[in-house]
Enzyme design. Structure first.
Site, PDB file in Angstrom:
ATOM      1  N   ASP A 141     -17.691   3.041 -15.137  1.00 17.40           N
ATOM      2  CA  ASP A 141     -18.464   2.595 -15.907  1.00 17.40           C
ATOM      3  C   ASP A 141     -19.423   4.189 -15.462  1.00 17.40           C
ATOM      4  OD1 ASP A 141     -20.111   0.756 -17.492  1.00 17.40           O
ATOM      5  OD2 ASP A 141     -20.390  -0.587 -15.594  1.00 17.40           O
ATOM      6  N   CYS A 195      -3.655 -15.214 -26.421  1.00 17.23           N
ATOM      7  CA  CYS A 195      -4.915 -15.872 -26.721  1.00 17.23           C
ATOM      8  C   CYS A 195      -4.354 -17.030 -27.477  1.00 17.23           C
ATOM      9  CB  CYS A 195      -6.337 -15.274 -27.058  1.00 17.23           C
ATOM     10  SG  CYS A 195      -6.610 -14.024 -26.475  1.00 17.23           S
ATOM     11  N   CYS A 198      -6.299 -20.602 -29.135  1.00 21.25           N
ATOM     12  CA  CYS A 198      -6.865 -20.528 -27.867  1.00 21.25           C
ATOM     13  C   CYS A 198      -8.244 -20.255 -28.515  1.00 21.25           C
ATOM     14  CB  CYS A 198      -6.620 -20.072 -26.660  1.00 21.25           C
ATOM     15  SG  CYS A 198      -7.860 -20.881 -25.684  1.00 21.25           S
ATOM     16  N   CYS A 201     -13.114 -19.399 -24.884  1.00 22.80           N
ATOM     17  CA  CYS A 201     -14.452 -18.249 -25.046  1.00 22.80           C
ATOM     18  C   CYS A 201     -15.499 -18.463 -26.179  1.00 22.80           C
ATOM     19  CB  CYS A 201     -13.651 -17.352 -24.505  1.00 22.80           C
ATOM     20  SG  CYS A 201     -13.042 -16.568 -26.177  1.00 22.80           S
ATOM     21  N   CYS A 205     -19.979 -20.389 -25.431  1.00 21.71           N
ATOM     22  CA  CYS A 205     -20.935 -19.638 -25.616  1.00 21.71           C
ATOM     23  C   CYS A 205     -21.864 -20.266 -25.478  1.00 21.71           C
ATOM     24  CB  CYS A 205     -21.039 -18.198 -26.326  1.00 21.71           C
ATOM     25  SG  CYS A 205     -21.815 -17.136 -26.083  1.00 21.71           S
ATOM     26  N   CYS A 221     -25.666 -12.666 -26.277  1.00 25.53           N
ATOM     27  CA  CYS A 221     -24.737 -12.474 -24.807  1.00 25.53           C
ATOM     28  C   CYS A 221     -26.219 -12.240 -23.778  1.00 25.53           C
ATOM     29  CB  CYS A 221     -24.369 -10.595 -24.829  1.00 25.53           C
ATOM     30  SG  CYS A 221     -23.306 -11.643 -23.423  1.00 25.53           S
ATOM     31  N   CYS A 248     -23.644 -13.922 -17.157  1.00 25.51           N
ATOM     32  CA  CYS A 248     -23.280 -14.997 -17.635  1.00 25.51           C
ATOM     33  C   CYS A 248     -21.502 -14.610 -17.489  1.00 25.51           C
ATOM     34  CB  CYS A 248     -23.312 -15.326 -18.841  1.00 25.51           C
ATOM     35  SG  CYS A 248     -23.056 -16.904 -19.753  1.00 25.51           S
ATOM     36  N   CYS A 251     -17.614 -17.587 -20.221  1.00 22.93           N
ATOM     37  CA  CYS A 251     -16.017 -17.282 -21.401  1.00 22.93           C
ATOM     38  C   CYS A 251     -15.311 -16.538 -20.464  1.00 22.93           C
ATOM     39  CB  CYS A 251     -16.945 -16.084 -22.606  1.00 22.93           C
ATOM     40  SG  CYS A 251     -16.256 -14.436 -21.791  1.00 22.93           S
ATOM     41  N   CYS A 255     -11.919 -19.912 -19.756  1.00 22.37           N
ATOM     42  CA  CYS A 255     -10.190 -19.229 -19.517  1.00 22.37           C
ATOM     43  C   CYS A 255      -9.101 -20.208 -19.283  1.00 22.37           C
ATOM     44  CB  CYS A 255     -10.409 -17.369 -19.777  1.00 22.37           C
ATOM     45  SG  CYS A 255      -8.555 -17.185 -19.807  1.00 22.37           S
TER      46      CYS A 255
END
Length: 362
Positions: A141, A195, A198, A201, A205, A221, A248, A251, A255
């Site tokens: 990162d 996924c 589904c 998420c 939010c 966000c 946060c 989401c 899951c």
């Protein structure tokens, strides 16, 4: 020294994964450098404004999705994941308590950047010991790198509808790191997406930041609002933020694949300074020196004391109108910056309105 042939490269890839596991990475995969599709998606998100003012996502041009432009000679990317979920995590209970401070799980312990960079550097040195000099560069990162698409290509998981990487055996509570290399190693295959239909998420939010499956609008966000945004938080979004003060995880918490998540074995990632059970009022009362001391070695320190107070003021405004909270907000106002003062005033108005409504019901 001559370069290894195909058979030797396959054996080297297996050894690299073994050394990586010994260094504490839970999974390692190898990807090629073709990120054309991911680059097109990035450019579309920039054009639509979904990346807000995070200029670092586009200011390096095509280097982000063309690894060999960032590090000339790059042929492969060794992608790794390291789990960070704390054991006995009580995140859901924290969310239900308006007096509690909710901090993203990844930020509860020591900053992961240095730890993972050091481990990846050790991995590179181990490879060099084995085959001699080779070209490489380590990233965590820390540069224009599309780490998520690379992780997908390396088979570490699939991109979930919340835009985080999901592994069917480990959920999504993990960090990613990369080692760019000029070794033509055999690549791993992406895994199938799971996924399905589904939308948990998307539905959970608070600010509806997941505007469509696989599309996140950073401007909405909570992670962006509490960490990256430098100015005032938009008023219309403040009531939706609840008690989130740094990041946060909503989401990811909802899951269903995270029921397979395994607590981290890394002691550096365990909660520090009681941040996994902290009280909003207590944290709001930290002066700048206390903030700097208590966040030493933490990713939280990067937002600074002013934004810390801004975020907590909003969370306090979303809570109950307790006399001690109202008193603390009033007491801190005279010495607060203009930015923090604005959010304190908003919080006081919210609490006063809630207090009045409670009095009328009484």
């Amino acid at each position: 020294m001559s370069r290894p042939d195909a058979k030797e490269l396959a054996a080297l890839a297996a050894r690299i994964k073994s050394w990586s596991a010994a260094l504490g990475f839970q999974q390692t995969g190898i990807a090629d450098t073709d990120l054309q599709l991911a680059g097109e998606r990035l450019q579309k998100a920039v054009a639509e404004g979904r990346l807000a003012d995070m200029s670092y996502m586009w200011k390096h041009g095509s280097k982000r999705f063309r690894p060999d432009e960032l590090v000339p000679g790059t042929l492969r990317v060794i992608s790794v994941r390291m789990d960070y979920l704390p054991p006995d995590d009580e995140a859901e209970a924290l969310q239900r308590d308006p007096a509690a401070a909710f901090i993203s799980r990844y930020a509860l312990g020591r900053d992961y950047h240095k730890l993972m960079r050091k481990r990846l550097q050790q991995l590179a040195l181990r490879i060099r010991e084995d085959i001699g000099e080779f070209g490489y560069r380590v990233f965590v990162d820390s540069a224009p790198v599309l780490e998520k698409p690379l992780a997908v290509k390396a088979g570490l998981g699939w991109m979930g509808k919340h835009t985080n990487i999901i592994n069917r055996h480990a959920g999504s509570w993990f960090f990613l790191g990369e080692l760019y290399t000029d070794l033509p190693l055999p690549v791993d295959q992406p895994v199938a997406e799971h996924c399905g239909s589904c939308t948990a998420c998307i539905d959970i939010c608070p600010t509806r930041a997941i505007v469509a499956p696989y599309q996140l609008d950073a401007r909405l966000c909570i992670s962006y609002l509490t960490i990256e945004l430098s100015g005032p938080i938009p008023e219309r979004l403040r009531p939706l933020m609840g008690n989130h003060i740094y990041g946060c995880d909503d989401c990811m918490m909802v899951c269903p694949w995270n029921r397979f998540a395994i607590p981290t074995p890394e002691t550096d990632f365990l909660p520090r300074q009681g941040l996994d059970q902290a009280n909003l009022l207590e944290l709001f009362c930290w002066d700048e020196s206390s903030f700097l001391r208590r966040t030493e070695g933490s990713p939280i320190r990067r937002i600074g004391h002013e934004h810390w107070q801004r975020n907590i003021a909003v969370a306090l405004g979303n809570g109950h109108p307790q006399p001690e909270v109202i008193s603390a907000l009033h007491s801190s106002r005279p010495r607060a910056s203009a930015l923090v003062k604005e959010h304190i005033d908003w919080a006081l108005r919210q609490l006063d309105r809630r207090k009045g409504a409670k009095g009328q019901r009484g």
